[in-house]
Design a protein around this motif. Structure first.
Motif, PDB file in Angstrom:
ATOM      1  N   SER A 211      -8.182  15.453  -3.489  1.00  0.00           N
ATOM      2  CA  SER A 211      -8.540  14.031  -3.589  1.00  0.00           C
ATOM      3  C   SER A 211      -7.839  13.259  -2.492  1.00  0.00           C
ATOM      4  CB  SER A 211      -8.092  13.461  -4.938  1.00  0.00           C
ATOM      5  OG  SER A 211      -8.593  14.223  -5.985  1.00  0.00           O
ATOM      6  N   ILE A 212      -8.606  12.686  -1.608  1.00  0.00           N
ATOM      7  CA  ILE A 212      -8.055  11.855  -0.522  1.00  0.00           C
ATOM      8  C   ILE A 212      -9.165  10.921  -0.058  1.00  0.00           C
ATOM      9  CG2 ILE A 212      -8.692  13.555   1.269  1.00  0.00           C
ATOM     10  CD1 ILE A 212      -6.106  12.749   2.777  1.00  0.00           C
ATOM     11  N   ASN A 213      -8.793   9.750   0.399  1.00  0.00           N
ATOM     12  CA  ASN A 213      -9.798   8.824   0.935  1.00  0.00           C
ATOM     13  C   ASN A 213     -10.047   9.209   2.396  1.00  0.00           C
ATOM     14  OD1 ASN A 213     -11.320   6.790   2.017  1.00  0.00           O
ATOM     15  ND2 ASN A 213     -10.146   5.115   1.069  1.00  0.00           N
ATOM     16  N   TYR A 246     -12.880  12.315  -5.346  1.00  0.00           N
ATOM     17  CA  TYR A 246     -12.034  11.138  -5.155  1.00  0.00           C
ATOM     18  C   TYR A 246     -12.615   9.980  -5.950  1.00  0.00           C
ATOM     19  CZ  TYR A 246      -8.858   7.831  -2.866  1.00  0.00           C
ATOM     20  OH  TYR A 246      -7.866   6.906  -2.612  1.00  0.00           O
ATOM     21  N   ASP A 253      -7.806  10.320 -10.961  1.00  0.00           N
ATOM     22  CA  ASP A 253      -7.768  11.520 -10.104  1.00  0.00           C
ATOM     23  C   ASP A 253      -6.663  12.463 -10.570  1.00  0.00           C
ATOM     24  OD1 ASP A 253      -8.812   9.542  -7.316  1.00  0.00           O
ATOM     25  OD2 ASP A 253      -9.842  11.342  -8.074  1.00  0.00           O
ATOM     26  N   PHE A 264      -3.720  15.840  -4.849  1.00  0.00           N
ATOM     27  CA  PHE A 264      -4.001  14.443  -4.524  1.00  0.00           C
ATOM     28  C   PHE A 264      -3.140  14.071  -3.331  1.00  0.00           C
ATOM     29  CE2 PHE A 264      -5.202  10.051  -5.515  1.00  0.00           C
ATOM     30  CZ  PHE A 264      -4.173   9.324  -4.951  1.00  0.00           C
ATOM     31  N   TYR A 266      -2.229  10.855  -0.608  1.00  0.00           N
ATOM     32  CA  TYR A 266      -2.345   9.534   0.009  1.00  0.00           C
ATOM     33  C   TYR A 266      -1.284   9.486   1.093  1.00  0.00           C
ATOM     34  CZ  TYR A 266      -4.465   5.057   0.565  1.00  0.00           C
ATOM     35  OH  TYR A 266      -5.200   4.016   1.073  1.00  0.00           O
TER      36      TYR A 266
END
Ligand code: FBP
Length: 370
Positions: A211-213, A246, A253, A264, A266
């Motif tokens: 999960s990452i933008n 995501y 998440d 995850f 960020y």
């Protein structure tokens, strides 16, 4: 005869586990009850958000420079009210308040606990009916201080006596740890009661998803871009490529990752070297939970729980989830993965991230770049 499933309420579980603490006097139990109460009130509003005037923005901007949502304020008020009235909290620090709040009521001013809270996590998802959450971290106040102050908040994550989150999703759950494992409680809205539904949660080793933008791709440092290329590489024996998932609400998440395994991320960004997530009431509590469930949480180089906080709203890069996943991204950040390793990966060379040139050379359809 069919075995009757033993039902345990949050209340019963809190009392049952009270004697785990050498310094237990029932105050922490009271505090966890206060959080349960505020969570039920917020849950009621979230569930009927489209019917009441609680969606949209207030027009204000908070200390983070973010637009404040009406539900952010509502949730903030509910948790501050419940914690102030409960008598177990002497000070509260919230994502929505620039400064900490001393609870000066007669019952609370000598209370032992400090609560740091993100009353509504995943604000960008409020208006679109996607899971959101609340995150809380609890410290004991420092003994040598006449009255609680900033120093009580700026204790490293190792000093947390409890931490948890509430997820307002298809069902509402409260998940917390007091340093003796992680347990999850599901709200039965018809009874308004949280029941133990996930005892002693353990994060799966296997990485199921990441999960990452990725919209921030060109703001990521080179090692992160390399890692993102590597996890997309076909390597069945290592379970790669990983699925991309995501939600944009960290609570949601990480709840998925706690149940299914995953990673995850960020990271720091070119224009925000410490990333977006706040250390005291986002990274620390989630790190305590994930570590208690057998996972790992670092800033890429150091354990989140060992970081020394300097400011109330300071941010930190965050890599958290199944131990294997965190260690994999750390090895890229620490430069343990040598260039030639990547060169061995056939497809990679076509879209191999070019250092300092801001990322991928565009592919001309039909023929590979020279
Ligand atoms: P809020 O507490 O203000 O919602 O911010 C935190 C958060 O929404 C996390 O839940 C989520 O993982 C992240 O920010 C999403 O950020 P971005 O939109 O940059 O991907």
């Amino acid at each position: 005869m069919e075995s009757v499933r033993q039902i345990v309420t949050l209340e019963q579980f809190i009392i049952e586990r009270e004697n785990e603490f050498s310094f237990s006097s029932g105050e922490l139990s009271q505090l966890l009850r206060d959080i349960g109460l505020a969570a039920r009130i917020v849950n009621r509003e979230v569930n009927k958000a489209g019917l009441v005037d609680i969606l949209g923005i207030t027009g204000e901007t908070n200390v983070q420079g973010e637009e404040v949502k009406k539900l952010d304020i509502f949730a903030n008020e509910q948790f501050i009210n419940a914690l102030s009235a409960g008598g177990a909290t002497c000070m509260i620090a919230s994502e929505e308040n620039e400064d900490f709040i001393r609870v000066n009521s007669l019952v609370s001013k000598n209370a032992k606990y400090i609560v740091m809270i993100d009353p509504l996590d995943g604000s960008s998802n409020i208006d679109v009916n996607v899971s959101i959450g609340t995150i809380f971290s609890i410290n004991r106040r420092l003994e040598n201080m006449p009255e609680p102050g900033l120093a009580d908040c700026l204790q490293s994550g190792m000093h947390q006596v409890a931490a948890g989150y509430v997820i307002y999703g298809s069902s509402t759950m409260l998940v917390y740890t007091t340093g003796f494992g992680v347990n999850g409680f599901t709200l039965d809205p018809s009874l308004g009661e949280f029941f133990l539904s996930h005892r002693n949660m353990q994060i799966p080793e296997k990485i199921n998803s990441y999960s990452i933008n990725e919209g921030n791709y060109f703001k990521f440092d080179y090692p992160i871009r390399r890692f993102l290329a590597w996890i997309k590489e076909e390597e069945k024996s290592e379970g790669r490529p990983y699925n991309a998932r995501y939600i944009g609400s960290m609570v949601a998440d990480l709840h998925r990752i706690l149940l299914k395994g995953g990673l995850f991320l960020y990271p720091g960004l070119k224009d925000a070297p410490n990333g977006k997530l706040r250390l005291l009431y986002e990274a620390n509590p989630m790190a305590f939970i994930i570590e208690q469930a057998g996972g790992k949480a670092t800033n890429g180089f150091q354990r989140i729980l060992e970081l020394t906080p300097h400011e109330l709203h300071q941010r930190t890069p965050l890599f958290i989830g199944s131990r294997k996943g965190v260690e994999e991204v750390e090895s890229f950040l620490k430069g343990d993965v040598k260039e030639h390793t990547l060169a061995l990966l056939p497809n990679l060379k076509y879209w191999h991230p070019v250092p300092e040139e801001g990322g991928i050379r565009p592919l001309k359809l039909g023929k590979a770049n020279p």
